[in-house]
Design an enzyme around this catalytic site. Structure first.
Site, PDB file in Angstrom:
ATOM      1  N   ASP A 265       0.804  -1.230   0.000  1.00  0.00           N
ATOM      2  CA  ASP A 265       0.000   0.000   0.000  1.00  0.00           C
ATOM      3  C   ASP A 265       0.834   1.277   0.000  1.00  0.00           C
ATOM      4  O   ASP A 265       0.292   2.370   0.196  1.00  0.00           O
ATOM      5  CB  ASP A 265      -0.896   0.012   1.247  1.00  0.00           C
ATOM      6  CG  ASP A 265      -2.144  -0.851   1.072  1.00  0.00           C
ATOM      7  OD1 ASP A 265      -2.895  -0.600   0.113  1.00  0.00           O
ATOM      8  OD2 ASP A 265      -2.356  -1.758   1.884  1.00  0.00           O
TER       9      ASP A 265
ATOM     10  N   ARG B 294      -9.132   3.269  11.581  1.00  0.00           N
ATOM     11  CA  ARG B 294      -7.685   3.466  11.463  1.00  0.00           C
ATOM     12  C   ARG B 294      -7.114   4.516  12.431  1.00  0.00           C
ATOM     13  O   ARG B 294      -5.923   4.500  12.708  1.00  0.00           O
ATOM     14  CB  ARG B 294      -7.347   3.873  10.026  1.00  0.00           C
ATOM     15  CG  ARG B 294      -7.731   2.829   8.969  1.00  0.00           C
ATOM     16  CD  ARG B 294      -6.853   1.603   9.046  1.00  0.00           C
ATOM     17  NE  ARG B 294      -7.159   0.630   8.014  1.00  0.00           N
ATOM     18  CZ  ARG B 294      -6.651   0.659   6.778  1.00  0.00           C
ATOM     19  NH1 ARG B 294      -5.805   1.609   6.441  1.00  0.00           N
ATOM     20  NH2 ARG B 294      -6.988  -0.269   5.910  1.00  0.00           N
TER      21      ARG B 294
ATOM     22  N   HIS C 136     -11.796   6.161   5.542  1.00  0.00           N
ATOM     23  CA  HIS C 136     -11.233   7.331   6.209  1.00  0.00           C
ATOM     24  C   HIS C 136     -12.236   8.489   6.162  1.00  0.00           C
ATOM     25  O   HIS C 136     -13.139   8.496   5.328  1.00  0.00           O
ATOM     26  CB  HIS C 136      -9.979   7.816   5.459  1.00  0.00           C
ATOM     27  CG  HIS C 136      -8.771   6.941   5.602  1.00  0.00           C
ATOM     28  ND1 HIS C 136      -8.050   6.491   4.524  1.00  0.00           N
ATOM     29  CD2 HIS C 136      -8.126   6.468   6.701  1.00  0.00           C
ATOM     30  CE1 HIS C 136      -7.023   5.768   4.946  1.00  0.00           C
ATOM     31  NE2 HIS C 136      -7.047   5.733   6.257  1.00  0.00           N
TER      32      HIS C 136
ATOM     33  N   CYS D  98      -5.040  10.414  -1.716  1.00  0.00           N
ATOM     34  CA  CYS D  98      -4.191   9.479  -0.956  1.00  0.00           C
ATOM     35  C   CYS D  98      -2.829   9.233  -1.581  1.00  0.00           C
ATOM     36  O   CYS D  98      -1.921   8.770  -0.900  1.00  0.00           O
ATOM     37  CB  CYS D  98      -4.921   8.166  -0.757  1.00  0.00           C
ATOM     38  SG  CYS D  98      -5.499   7.464  -2.268  1.00  0.00           S
TER      39      CYS D  98
HETATM   40  C1  CIR Z   1      -5.510   0.791   2.912  1.00  0.00           C
HETATM   41  O1  CIR Z   1      -6.466   0.072   3.207  1.00  0.00           O
HETATM   42  O2  CIR Z   1      -4.807   1.315   3.767  1.00  0.00           O
HETATM   43  C2  CIR Z   1      -5.200   1.005   1.448  1.00  0.00           C
HETATM   44  N1  CIR Z   1      -5.546  -0.168   0.717  1.00  0.00           N
HETATM   45  C3  CIR Z   1      -5.945   2.209   0.909  1.00  0.00           C
HETATM   46  C4  CIR Z   1      -5.530   3.498   1.532  1.00  0.00           C
HETATM   47  C5  CIR Z   1      -6.146   4.683   0.890  1.00  0.00           C
HETATM   48  N2  CIR Z   1      -5.756   5.859   1.563  1.00  0.00           N
HETATM   49  C6  CIR Z   1      -6.406   7.005   1.522  1.00  0.00           C
HETATM   50  O3  CIR Z   1      -7.451   7.112   0.907  1.00  0.00           O
HETATM   51  N3  CIR Z   1      -5.916   8.020   2.214  1.00  0.00           N
END
Ligand code: CIR
Length: 254
Positions: free
Chosen positions: A60, A130, A160, A247
């Site tokens: 990730d 998270r 998130h 992200c």
């Molecule tokens: C996760 O689950 O952490 C990653 N597969 C996706 C993270 C995406 N992050 C974001 O939108 N800030």
């Protein structure tokens, strides 16, 4: 000068964390092309892109928004809510050290950058799977001396806070009210995502326009009608990993 810190797509992205989506095959070559196009869009809007090398062991790690939060005065290295992503912080901290004094969220706190919306001197922080209360309290203590107020915002039904709501570069928030209580953003102008596009709230304001996912045309239309300049980006492969527009970069003034 605006800096956009990014990281190339891991060849292992297919083994990403997933909270709400079912696993689908990811075309890594296509993901890399889409990510490069994203970087070019940031560059064309005036950002200097600094791209870190891919991390094959960290699926990730392209999602650099989550392991750090860059404020004007400090950068906060977060402690991520999922163990598998915690090792992403080391190289990101090294890349940020020349730009900001570093601070850290420590155990038992957890916090991910995808949970933080900044409007002026207010940081709205998602209380999510998270990011926990301890992490939010630590962020509040780190950011208060720089003049920031931190407000915890419970999030339900999505990964998130920034999956549910995003700041549009002015005093407006694009929001999916099913996932976050709109009254928490009192005083800001709220624009609702199209009902048929619950995942459309994550857009990235840069250089006077909004980068939007091409998968959500109805929300893009309504933003256009509200007076925003928008640009659609195909991010189909990163979206399969529950990624969106904000992200994949950390954007800050040098
Ligand atoms: C996760 O689950 O952490 C990653 N597969 C996706 C993270 C995406 N992050 C974001 O939108 N800030």
């Amino acid at each position: 000068m605006l800096v956009a810190l990014t990281r190339s797509v891991s060849p292992n992205l297919g083994n990403c964390e997933l909270e709400y989506f079912s696993r689908q095959p990811i075309d890594i070559a296509l993901a890399a092309r889409q990510h490069r196009h994203y970087e070019q869009c940031l560059e064309s809007r005036g950002a200097q892109v600094i791209c870190l090398p891919a991390e094959p062991d960290l699926p990730d790690s392209v999602f650099v928004e989550d392991p750090a939060l860059v404020l004007d005065e400090i950068a906060v290295i977060t402690r991520m809510g999922v163990e598998s992503r915690r090792a992403e912080a080391a190289t990101l901290a090294a890349a940020l050290a020349p730009f900001r004094p570093l601070r850290r969220i420590e155990a038992p706190g957890t916090l991910e950058g995808g949970d933080v919306i900044r409007t002026g001197r207010t940081l709205f922080v998602g209380l999510s799977h998270r990011s926990n209360r301890d992490g939010i309290a630590q962020l509040s203590a780190l950011a208060a001396p720089c003049g920031y107020t931190v407000k915890a915002v419970p999030v339900r039904g999505c990964l998130h806070l920034k999956s549910a709501a995003c700041q549009l570069g002015d005093d407006a928030i694009l929001i999916n009210r099913a996932w976050v209580d709109p009254s928490l953003f009192a005083g800001l102008r709220l624009i609702d995502v199209d009902d048929a596009e619950p995942w459309a709230a994550n857009v990235l304001p840069i250089g006077g326009s909004l980068l939007c996912s091409a998968a959500f045309p109805a929300t893009r239309d309504l933003l256009g009608r509200a007076g925003y300049r928008t640009e659609p980006l195909d991010i189909s492969e990163l979206a399969k990993a529950e990624g969106a527009l904000t992200c994949s970069s950390l954007i800050f003034e040098r």
